[in-house]
Design a protein around this motif. Structure first.
Motif, PDB file in Angstrom:
ATOM      1  N   GLU A 180       1.019  -1.239   0.275  1.00  0.00           N
ATOM      2  CA  GLU A 180      -0.091   0.175  -0.134  1.00  0.00           C
ATOM      3  C   GLU A 180       1.005   1.167  -0.262  1.00  0.00           C
ATOM      4  O   GLU A 180       0.271   2.384  -0.440  1.00  0.00           O
ATOM      5  CB  GLU A 180      -1.268   0.208   1.220  1.00  0.00           C
ATOM      6  CG  GLU A 180      -2.387  -0.110   0.648  1.00  0.00           C
ATOM      7  CD  GLU A 180      -1.964  -2.365   1.552  1.00  0.00           C
ATOM      8  OE1 GLU A 180      -2.513  -3.183   0.239  1.00  0.00           O
ATOM      9  OE2 GLU A 180      -0.549  -3.016   1.679  1.00  0.00           O
ATOM     10  N   HIS A 188       0.266   3.561  -3.015  1.00  0.00           N
ATOM     11  CA  HIS A 188      -0.482   4.837  -2.875  1.00  0.00           C
ATOM     12  C   HIS A 188       0.502   6.065  -2.602  1.00  0.00           C
ATOM     13  O   HIS A 188      -0.026   7.722  -3.024  1.00  0.00           O
ATOM     14  CB  HIS A 188      -1.281   4.830  -1.343  1.00  0.00           C
ATOM     15  CG  HIS A 188      -2.395   4.138  -1.605  1.00  0.00           C
ATOM     16  ND1 HIS A 188      -3.308   4.240  -3.067  1.00  0.00           N
ATOM     17  CD2 HIS A 188      -2.510   2.551  -1.565  1.00  0.00           C
ATOM     18  CE1 HIS A 188      -4.343   3.110  -2.881  1.00  0.00           C
ATOM     19  NE2 HIS A 188      -3.685   2.219  -2.112  1.00  0.00           N
ATOM     20  N   ARG A 220      -5.341  10.038   2.899  1.00  0.00           N
ATOM     21  CA  ARG A 220      -3.670   9.867   2.910  1.00  0.00           C
ATOM     22  C   ARG A 220      -3.221  10.260   4.425  1.00  0.00           C
ATOM     23  O   ARG A 220      -2.130   9.989   4.383  1.00  0.00           O
ATOM     24  CB  ARG A 220      -3.267  11.277   1.475  1.00  0.00           C
ATOM     25  CG  ARG A 220      -3.185  10.673   0.304  1.00  0.00           C
ATOM     26  CD  ARG A 220      -2.658  10.397  -0.678  1.00  0.00           C
ATOM     27  NE  ARG A 220      -2.912  11.037  -2.235  1.00  0.00           N
ATOM     28  CZ  ARG A 220      -3.802  11.882  -2.721  1.00  0.00           C
ATOM     29  NH1 ARG A 220      -3.628  12.901  -2.815  1.00  0.00           N
ATOM     30  NH2 ARG A 220      -3.694  11.108  -4.132  1.00  0.00           N
TER      31      ARG A 220
END
Length: 221
Positions: free
Chosen positions: A128, A132, A183
């Motif tokens: 991840e 991301h 985020r």
């Protein structure tokens, strides 16, 4: 009120700000959120609980006439609150690249721990993280409240949307405020997981071919 001011934008700042305070990512003295809509920048006021934001105390600036060399307080077009001490950083963030419509600076505990230790989060063990963020760089220290912060961060933000600021905290930019917030929430959790992994003997990298696959996609704004 200036006819251009959109209270729906203020509603979004109030919603996200309240959620972030509930998660202890911001508080009365730490953290600031902003949204850019058209030429206007809406930003949280200084020394105000993010659960006490109102249409009246959120500050609004016209970025089309904003002058970085002039006192911020003299350029506010709306808001009874004192402008955030990081207004210059936020205004500068909207000049980094096209499509930036939201900016959040905060002192999330785990991410700020990395920042005060001057450590980037650059590992190849977490899918991840690679997918991301690719990595989360720690940019050189800049004096709080100055344009120096965003100018130090600018070259990193050209290819990243979330950075650590040395000895300070974290800065997230995005196409919308909810994404800028998520985020930070996600990166905070990843940072905690890496600290725990180190206590268990250290993280183990995933295969290099998988790293390439995860990082080949351009990062979304």
């Amino acid at each position: 009120m200036d006819s251009r001011i959109n209270t729906a934008v203020m509603d979004e700042i109030m919603r996200v700000g309240s959620e972030m305070q509930d998660q202890e990512l911001v508080n009365t003295f730490e953290g600031n959120l902003s949204i850019k809509e058209g030429d206007l920048m809406y930003i949280t006021p200084s020394r105000t609980s993010k659960k006490a934001l109102t249409y009246d105390n959120i500050c609004v600036f016209d970025l089309s006439t904003f002058d970085f060399s002039k006192p911020v307080k003299d350029q506010k077009i709306w808001g009874s609150g004192k402008p955030s001490s990081e207004t210059l950083m936020h205004a500068g963030a909207y000049t980094v690249k096209e499509g930036v419509n939201a900016c959040i600076h905060c002192h999330a505990p785990i991410l700020t721990s990395y920042a005060v230790a001057n450590k980037s989060i650059d590992v190849k063990c977490h899918p991840e993280l690679l997918f991301h963020y690719h990595d989360i760089p720690c940019v050189p220290y800049g004096m709080p409240g100055s344009t120096e912060i965003i100018e130090k961060a600018r070259p990193y933000l050209l290819n990243r949307n979330l950075v650590l600021m040395a000895n300070h905290g974290v800065l997230s930019i995005a196409s919308n405020l909810a994404l800028a917030c998520q985020r930070i929430v996600s990166a905070e959790k990843l940072g905690k997981e890496l600290i725990l992994a180190n206590l268990l003997g250290g993280p183990v990298d995933i295969p290099p071919t998988e790293v390439i696959r995860l990082m080949e996609r351009p990062l979304d704004l």
